[in-house]
Design an enzyme around this catalytic site. Structure first.
Site, PDB file in Angstrom:
ATOM      1  N   CYS A 102      80.064  28.795  14.175  1.00  0.00           N
ATOM      2  CA  CYS A 102      79.395  29.159  15.358  1.00  0.00           C
ATOM      3  C   CYS A 102      80.491  29.641  16.392  1.00  0.00           C
ATOM      4  O   CYS A 102      81.569  28.866  16.515  1.00  0.00           O
ATOM      5  CB  CYS A 102      78.577  28.168  16.092  1.00  0.00           C
ATOM      6  SG  CYS A 102      77.845  28.608  17.641  1.00  0.00           S
ATOM      7  N   HIS A 144      69.428  28.149  13.348  1.00  0.00           N
ATOM      8  CA  HIS A 144      70.600  27.725  14.027  1.00  0.00           C
ATOM      9  C   HIS A 144      70.640  28.308  15.498  1.00  0.00           C
ATOM     10  O   HIS A 144      70.799  27.697  16.534  1.00  0.00           O
ATOM     11  CB  HIS A 144      71.672  28.426  13.521  1.00  0.00           C
ATOM     12  CG  HIS A 144      73.160  28.232  14.115  1.00  0.00           C
ATOM     13  ND1 HIS A 144      73.944  27.291  13.663  1.00  0.00           N
ATOM     14  CD2 HIS A 144      73.657  28.917  15.364  1.00  0.00           C
ATOM     15  CE1 HIS A 144      75.159  27.621  14.240  1.00  0.00           C
ATOM     16  NE2 HIS A 144      74.880  28.332  15.345  1.00  0.00           N
ATOM     17  N   GLU A 145      70.049  29.608  15.806  1.00  0.00           N
ATOM     18  CA  GLU A 145      70.133  30.372  16.821  1.00  0.00           C
ATOM     19  C   GLU A 145      68.718  29.856  17.658  1.00  0.00           C
ATOM     20  O   GLU A 145      69.174  29.782  18.851  1.00  0.00           O
ATOM     21  CB  GLU A 145      69.923  31.909  16.847  1.00  0.00           C
ATOM     22  CG  GLU A 145      70.881  32.497  15.866  1.00  0.00           C
ATOM     23  CD  GLU A 145      72.283  32.214  16.582  1.00  0.00           C
ATOM     24  OE1 GLU A 145      72.363  31.911  17.746  1.00  0.00           O
ATOM     25  OE2 GLU A 145      73.312  32.149  15.807  1.00  0.00           O
TER      26      GLU A 145
END
Length: 197
Positions: A102, A144-145
């Site tokens: 990330c 994830h976002e």
């Protein structure tokens, strides 16, 4: 145009852990906010997707640049220019694992279990509602976002965490690729814990 201010765990951990606010379509800053995400993703060869909070806009907006596993192919442009506004997960099933990284979490790479399949609801820039079923790596990227929008970092739900830079991660992922555990099992969401760096 607004200035890109990248938020990272080094200086902005509390900021990244906030819950992003729903987007109001009458917001006069919406187009500028989206352009900010677009510009950051265009300029960064490290970034597959981005939640707005990662560049100082705590609103429920995600920009998708690349949702394929061809992570390091320099001959292709993966700018999908897909915007998800106010995304919401409707259902999840299956399980897959990947060593996630990330831009906000610097060199911390974590082995994370995500749903193999997700059905999501989201709005486009014109305010039109969409329902979409995501599978495989695309499901991992979007999950994830969406976690970012809820103040959850991948290091909070990782089974294991390693520190490695982009080149080390590229080599590591050749021997530790994306793995599908099940396409149909009930997805068990990991319990987030605050990971102290």
């Amino acid at each position: 145009m607004n200035k890109v201010i990248q938020k990272t765990i080094k200086h902005d951990e509390a900021y990244l852990r906030q819950i992003s606010k729903p987007v109001l379509f009458e917001d006069p800053n919406l187009a500028g906010d989206i352009n900010l995400l677009r510009q950051f993703c265009k300029d960064s060869n490290n970034c597959l997707a981005l939640a707005a909070v990662q560049v100082g806009v705590p609103k429920r907006i995600i920009y998708l640049k690349n949702t394929t596993l061809a992570l390091y192919d320099k001959d292709k442009s993966y700018n999908e220019a897909k915007i998800l506004i106010n995304p919401k997960i409707i259902s999840r099933k299956g399980a897959a694992k990947f060593w996630e990284a990330c831009v906000s979490c610097l060199d911390y790479t974590g082995l994370v279990c995500r749903p193999y399949q997700m059905k999501i609801e989201y709005y486009d820039q014109r305010g039109n509602k969409h329902l979409k079923t995501l599978t495989g790596f695309e499901s991992t990227v979007v999950a994830h976002e969406i976690d970012h929008l809820d103040g959850v970092l991948h290091i909070d739900i990782a089974e294991e965490i390693l520190r490695m830079d982009k080149e080390e991660r590229k080599i590591f992922r050749k021997d530790h690729p994306y793995v599908v555990i099940s396409k149909t099992c009930d997805y068990k969401e990991p319990t987030p814990r605050i990971y102290k760096v």
